[in-house]
Design an enzyme around this catalytic site. Structure first.
Site, PDB file in Angstrom:
ATOM      1  N   ALA A  20       0.807  -1.223   0.000  1.00  0.00           N
ATOM      2  CA  ALA A  20       0.000   0.000   0.000  1.00  0.00           C
ATOM      3  C   ALA A  20       0.836   1.266   0.000  1.00  0.00           C
ATOM      4  CB  ALA A  20      -0.939  -0.006   1.205  1.00  0.00           C
ATOM      5  N   ARG A  50      -3.856  -0.323   7.335  1.00  0.00           N
ATOM      6  CA  ARG A  50      -3.472  -0.584   8.708  1.00  0.00           C
ATOM      7  C   ARG A  50      -2.823   0.567   9.471  1.00  0.00           C
ATOM      8  NH1 ARG A  50      -3.594  -5.179   5.965  1.00  0.00           N
ATOM      9  NH2 ARG A  50      -4.512  -6.973   7.008  1.00  0.00           N
ATOM     10  N   GLN A  69       0.729  -6.080  -4.110  1.00  0.00           N
ATOM     11  CA  GLN A  69      -0.445  -6.463  -3.337  1.00  0.00           C
ATOM     12  C   GLN A  69      -1.594  -5.478  -3.578  1.00  0.00           C
ATOM     13  OE1 GLN A  69       0.781  -7.832   0.859  1.00  0.00           O
ATOM     14  NE2 GLN A  69       2.569  -6.688   0.167  1.00  0.00           N
ATOM     15  N   ILE A 129      -4.466  -3.218  -5.713  1.00  0.00           N
ATOM     16  CA  ILE A 129      -5.476  -3.574  -6.704  1.00  0.00           C
ATOM     17  C   ILE A 129      -5.866  -2.370  -7.573  1.00  0.00           C
ATOM     18  CG2 ILE A 129      -6.409  -5.455  -5.303  1.00  0.00           C
ATOM     19  CD1 ILE A 129      -8.676  -3.577  -4.432  1.00  0.00           C
ATOM     20  N   ASP A 130      -5.089  -1.297  -7.489  1.00  0.00           N
ATOM     21  CA  ASP A 130      -5.490  -0.033  -8.123  1.00  0.00           C
ATOM     22  C   ASP A 130      -5.048   0.124  -9.573  1.00  0.00           C
ATOM     23  OD1 ASP A 130      -2.686   0.787  -7.904  1.00  0.00           O
ATOM     24  OD2 ASP A 130      -3.122   1.188  -5.800  1.00  0.00           O
ATOM     25  N   HIS A 156      -3.434  -9.674  -5.591  1.00  0.00           N
ATOM     26  CA  HIS A 156      -4.803  -9.545  -5.079  1.00  0.00           C
ATOM     27  C   HIS A 156      -5.799  -9.068  -6.127  1.00  0.00           C
ATOM     28  CE1 HIS A 156      -2.650  -9.101  -0.960  1.00  0.00           C
ATOM     29  NE2 HIS A 156      -2.888 -10.358  -1.250  1.00  0.00           N
ATOM     30  N   CYS A 172     -21.897 -16.045 -16.773  1.00  0.00           N
ATOM     31  CA  CYS A 172     -21.388 -16.349 -18.114  1.00  0.00           C
ATOM     32  C   CYS A 172     -19.880 -16.147 -18.257  1.00  0.00           C
ATOM     33  CB  CYS A 172     -22.121 -15.521 -19.165  1.00  0.00           C
ATOM     34  SG  CYS A 172     -21.703 -13.747 -19.165  1.00  0.00           S
ATOM     35  N   CYS A 204     -26.628 -10.956 -19.181  1.00  0.00           N
ATOM     36  CA  CYS A 204     -27.223 -12.290 -19.056  1.00  0.00           C
ATOM     37  C   CYS A 204     -28.000 -12.458 -17.756  1.00  0.00           C
ATOM     38  CB  CYS A 204     -26.140 -13.363 -19.152  1.00  0.00           C
ATOM     39  SG  CYS A 204     -25.113 -13.516 -17.650  1.00  0.00           S
ATOM     40  N   ASN A 251      10.323   0.669   4.360  1.00  0.00           N
ATOM     41  CA  ASN A 251       8.989   0.915   4.907  1.00  0.00           C
ATOM     42  C   ASN A 251       9.108   1.943   6.018  1.00  0.00           C
ATOM     43  OD1 ASN A 251       6.144   0.028   4.715  1.00  0.00           O
ATOM     44  ND2 ASN A 251       6.407  -0.556   6.851  1.00  0.00           N
TER      45      ASN A 251
END
Length: 240
Positions: A23, A35, A102, A104-105, A120, A131, A151, A212
Site C-alpha cells: 500500500a 493498517r 499487493q 489492486i489499483d 490480489h 457467463c 445475461c 517501509n
C-alpha cells in the site's frame, strides 16, 4: 557509506531486480492504506472493513458490500506516484524484471509498467459470475446497487476477498521471479498479510532491501532496512 549509497550500488550492480510492493507505493497517490493510524481499518463502519471485504459477507450482504466497495475501494482519479514512475524507469532500463504488487489499483500499469504480477487482483477487471464475461470498472460504478451482466448474472470485482485464495498461476510466477532475482526490493508494505508476505522466504540471494516507514515483522531477514517513505528513498536514487 549511507544506506542510500548501498542501495544505489546494488541497483547499479544488479541485472535481475524484482520489486515486491504494498500500500505504501500508492498512499503517495492519495489512496489510503488499511493498517496505519488513519487507514481504512481505523475508520468506523457498521461492520468492520475486513468483514465487509470477505467472501461470506459478499454472498450474504451484496448490497452493503457494493456500497462500501464503490465508496472506499475505487480511487479512479488517482495518478501514479513517484515510486510508480521510478519503477517504470527501472523497468525501461532492463534491470527490473518484475513488479509483484499487493495493490489492486492498477497504477503500475497506468505508469506504463508491463511486467506486473497482481497478487490480489485489480479493480479494473470484473467478471460475470454466470457467463464469465469480463466488464470494465464502469459496470460497477454505474450500477444502482448490485451490478448485473446482460445475461442476468452478478458482476464480481476480480479482486481477492478475505476467505478467498490467490490465483495459483500468479503465485507460481511470483515465486519464480523472486527465486531468480539477484536483488529483491520490498517497499511500502507492512508484511502482515499472508500468504503474500511469506513469498520473501523464496528469495535465494543476499541482497534483499526492505523499505517501509515503520518496523515490519520481517526486518530481520533483510540485508538492508530503510525506515523512510518509499517516495523519499527512490527520489534519492538514479538509474544509469
Amino acid at each position: 557509506m549511507s544506506k542510500i549509497d548501498i542501495l544505489q550500488k546494488w541497483i547499479d550492480e544488479s541485472t535481475n531486480i524484482v520489486f515486491f510492493g504494498g500500500a505504501g507505493v500508492s498512499t503517495e497517490s492519495g489512496i489510503p492504506d488499511f493498517r496505519s493510524c488513519d487507514g481504512l481499518y481505523s475508520m468506523k463502519y457498521e461492520y468492520p472493513p475486513e468483514m465487509i471485504l470477505s467472501h461470506s459477507f459478499y454472498i450474504a450482504h451484496p448490497e452493503e458490500f457494493y456500497r462500501f466497495y464503490k465508496e472506499k475501494m475505487l480511487y479512479l482519479e488517482a495518478v501514479p506516484s513517484i515510486p510508480h514512475q521510478f519503477l517504470k524507469r527501472l523497468e525501461d532500463s532492463g534491470k527490473l524484471k518484475w513488479i509483484i504488487t499487493q495493490n489492486i489499483d492498477g497504477l503500475h500499469q497506468a505508469a506504463g509498467s508491463v511486467h506486473v504480477l497482481e497478487l490480489h487482483g485489480s479493480v479494473h477487471r470484473n467478471y460475470c459470475e454466470r457467463c464469465g464475461k469480463f466488464h470494465g470498472v464502469s459496470s460497477i460504478i454505474e450500477s444502482v446497487e448490485i451490478p448485473y451482466c446482460e445475461c442476468g448474472g452478478r458482476i464480481k470485482p476480480d479482486v481477492v476477498l478475505y476467505e478467498e485464495g490467490l490465483d495459483p498461476s500468479v503465485i507460481d510466477r511470483s515465486i519464480q521471479a523472486i527465486q531468480d532475482a539477484d536483488l529483491l526490493i520490498v517497499g511500502g508494505t507492512s508484511l502482515n498479510v499472508y500468504p503474500a508476505a511469506g513469498f520473501l522466504d523464496y528469495f535465494q540471494g543476499n541482497k534483499m532491501v526492505l523499505i517501509n516507514k515503520s518496523i515490519t515483522p520481517r526486518d530481520h531477514i533483510a540485508d538492508l532496512v530503510i525506515h523512510d517513505p518509499l517516495g523519499e528513498v527512490v527520489s534519492s536514487l538514479y538509474i544509469k
